[in-house]
Design an enzyme around this catalytic site. Sequence first.
Site, mmCIF file in Angstrom:
data_model
loop_
_atom_site.group_PDB
_atom_site.id
_atom_site.type_symbol
_atom_site.label_atom_id
_atom_site.label_comp_id
_atom_site.label_asym_id
_atom_site.label_seq_id
_atom_site.Cartn_x
_atom_site.Cartn_y
_atom_site.Cartn_z
ATOM 1 N N SER A 8 9.034 7.514 5.752
ATOM 2 C CA SER A 8 8.168 7.408 5.663
ATOM 3 C C SER A 8 7.481 9.224 6.499
ATOM 4 O O SER A 8 8.073 10.104 6.485
ATOM 5 C CB SER A 8 7.970 7.313 7.790
ATOM 6 O OG SER A 8 7.613 7.802 8.577
ATOM 7 N N HIS A 33 5.617 5.362 3.591
ATOM 8 C CA HIS A 33 4.975 4.770 4.462
ATOM 9 C C HIS A 33 4.570 6.118 5.155
ATOM 10 O O HIS A 33 4.726 7.076 5.731
ATOM 11 C CB HIS A 33 6.091 4.332 5.199
ATOM 12 C CG HIS A 33 5.644 3.530 6.848
ATOM 13 N ND1 HIS A 33 5.870 2.872 6.677
ATOM 14 C CD2 HIS A 33 5.847 4.069 7.884
ATOM 15 C CE1 HIS A 33 5.827 1.567 7.994
ATOM 16 N NE2 HIS A 33 5.082 2.756 8.582
ATOM 17 N N ASP A 35 1.977 6.804 8.770
ATOM 18 C CA ASP A 35 1.778 5.797 10.169
ATOM 19 C C ASP A 35 0.033 6.800 10.736
ATOM 20 O O ASP A 35 0.179 7.988 10.920
ATOM 21 C CB ASP A 35 2.743 6.766 10.603
ATOM 22 C CG ASP A 35 4.034 6.061 10.771
ATOM 23 O OD1 ASP A 35 4.365 4.351 10.747
ATOM 24 O OD2 ASP A 35 5.457 6.299 10.085
ATOM 25 N N MET A 37 -1.572 6.745 13.861
ATOM 26 C CA MET A 37 -2.170 6.726 15.165
ATOM 27 C C MET A 37 -3.102 7.203 16.295
ATOM 28 O O MET A 37 -3.223 7.954 16.234
ATOM 29 C CB MET A 37 -0.521 7.690 16.320
ATOM 30 C CG MET A 37 0.797 7.162 15.496
ATOM 31 S SD MET A 37 2.112 8.078 15.842
ATOM 32 C CE MET A 37 3.681 7.789 15.253
ATOM 33 N N HIS A 66 0.630 2.389 8.329
ATOM 34 C CA HIS A 66 0.887 1.453 9.210
ATOM 35 C C HIS A 66 -0.083 1.891 10.596
ATOM 36 O O HIS A 66 0.118 2.925 10.475
ATOM 37 C CB HIS A 66 1.996 1.835 9.393
ATOM 38 C CG HIS A 66 2.763 1.313 10.769
ATOM 39 N ND1 HIS A 66 4.282 1.370 11.597
ATOM 40 C CD2 HIS A 66 2.299 -0.095 12.145
ATOM 41 C CE1 HIS A 66 4.488 0.550 12.208
ATOM 42 N NE2 HIS A 66 3.605 0.183 12.586
ATOM 43 N N MET A 68 -1.226 2.510 14.069
ATOM 44 C CA MET A 68 -0.998 1.718 14.800
ATOM 45 C C MET A 68 -2.518 2.251 16.234
ATOM 46 O O MET A 68 -2.258 3.464 16.827
ATOM 47 C CB MET A 68 0.610 2.760 15.627
ATOM 48 C CG MET A 68 1.764 2.058 14.749
ATOM 49 S SD MET A 68 3.045 3.286 14.590
ATOM 50 C CE MET A 68 2.846 4.244 13.461
ATOM 51 N N MET A 137 8.962 -3.585 14.140
ATOM 52 C CA MET A 137 9.274 -1.831 15.047
ATOM 53 C C MET A 137 10.957 -2.454 15.498
ATOM 54 O O MET A 137 10.992 -3.518 16.308
ATOM 55 C CB MET A 137 8.407 -1.986 15.881
ATOM 56 C CG MET A 137 6.605 -1.885 15.291
ATOM 57 S SD MET A 137 6.017 -0.444 14.451
ATOM 58 C CE MET A 137 7.698 1.068 15.223
ATOM 59 N N ASP A 175 11.102 -0.684 10.545
ATOM 60 C CA ASP A 175 10.756 0.739 10.675
ATOM 61 C C ASP A 175 11.489 0.972 11.874
ATOM 62 O O ASP A 175 10.579 0.816 13.121
ATOM 63 C CB ASP A 175 9.719 0.382 11.128
ATOM 64 C CG ASP A 175 8.020 2.329 10.701
ATOM 65 O OD1 ASP A 175 9.099 2.695 10.976
ATOM 66 O OD2 ASP A 175 7.525 1.965 11.420
HETATM 67 C C1 DX5 Z 1 7.121 5.027 14.928
HETATM 68 C C2 DX5 Z 1 6.403 5.148 12.989
HETATM 69 C C3 DX5 Z 1 8.042 4.909 12.792
HETATM 70 C C4 DX5 Z 1 8.382 6.893 12.436
HETATM 71 C C5 DX5 Z 1 9.660 6.209 11.876
HETATM 72 O O1 DX5 Z 1 6.165 4.569 15.529
HETATM 73 O O2 DX5 Z 1 6.071 4.138 12.648
HETATM 74 O O3 DX5 Z 1 7.805 4.617 10.838
HETATM 75 O O4 DX5 Z 1 7.822 7.902 11.353
HETATM 76 O O5 DX5 Z 1 10.749 7.646 11.613
HETATM 77 P P1 DX5 Z 1 11.460 7.824 12.644
HETATM 78 O O6 DX5 Z 1 12.495 6.687 10.948
HETATM 79 O O7 DX5 Z 1 12.262 8.684 12.317
HETATM 80 O O8 DX5 Z 1 12.983 6.427 13.257
HETATM 81 ZN ZN ZN Z 2 5.427 2.676 10.700
#
Ligand code: DX5
Ligand code: ZN
Length: 223
Positions: A8, A33, A35, A37, A66, A68, A137, A175
């Site tokens: 990630s 990956h 993310d 947000m 991903h 969010m 998740m 994840d």
């Molecule tokens: C959380 C993200 C994850 C995050 C995971 O909201 O969707 O992808 O980056 O990070 P770690 O592996 O540090 O929990």
């Molecule tokens: Zn993620």
Amino acid sequence: MKHLIAPSVLAANFANLEKDFELVNNSEADWFHVDVMDGVFVPNISFGFPLVKAMKKLAQKPLDVHLMIVQPERYIEQFREAGADVITVHYEACPHLHRVIQQIKETGAKAGVALNPHTPVSALEAVIEEIDLVCLMSVNPGFGGQKFIYHTINKIKKLRELITVRNASTLIEIDGGVGLQNAEKILQAGANVLVAGSSVFKSENPKETISKLKKIGEQTWYA
Ligand code: DX5
Ligand code: ZN
């Protein structure tokens, strides 16, 4: 199928993305990956299109994006143009989930659906055959570095059962809070894709950690 490793990028060094991308390019990892947000669906803001485009230029492996964000249907085409190979939306953000899945597929991307920790696997019973990937998740989304929620193991088993009964080819991605300490258990429960942020980038030797994550489940011979 051998499991996939998706480091990630959220845990990477944003002041030197080139270095961390090169590291992943030269590792045994399978995907990046990514993310996204929005500060509304989750209480944190990460980045948007310009950065995803920049990442696409640096990445020699698929981008697993991903989302969010609320109303993801407004941005699917733009994320595809920015370089997303897999686009995952949240079940909780989509009142018309079936339509959004079709919309993602029409762009040529693989379609993923993410479930928050409180959302049961049964929520996907009506659409499981349509989905390329389910992202379970294992932390509440919004931040890296959180603790793995153990109940996820039961959800993985239930989802694996559903996929098998329906004869679907959907991948199960986990994840949040995934690392060398729990990866084996997660894979044994039936997962295919491990997302790992902190456990990779905050480790002393990220490339080696990726390699170890990739090798889990292979037979080990002790001298
Ligand atoms: C959380 C993200 C994850 C995050 C995971 O909201 O969707 O992808 O980056 O990070 P770690 O592996 O540090 O929990
Ligand atoms: Zn993620």
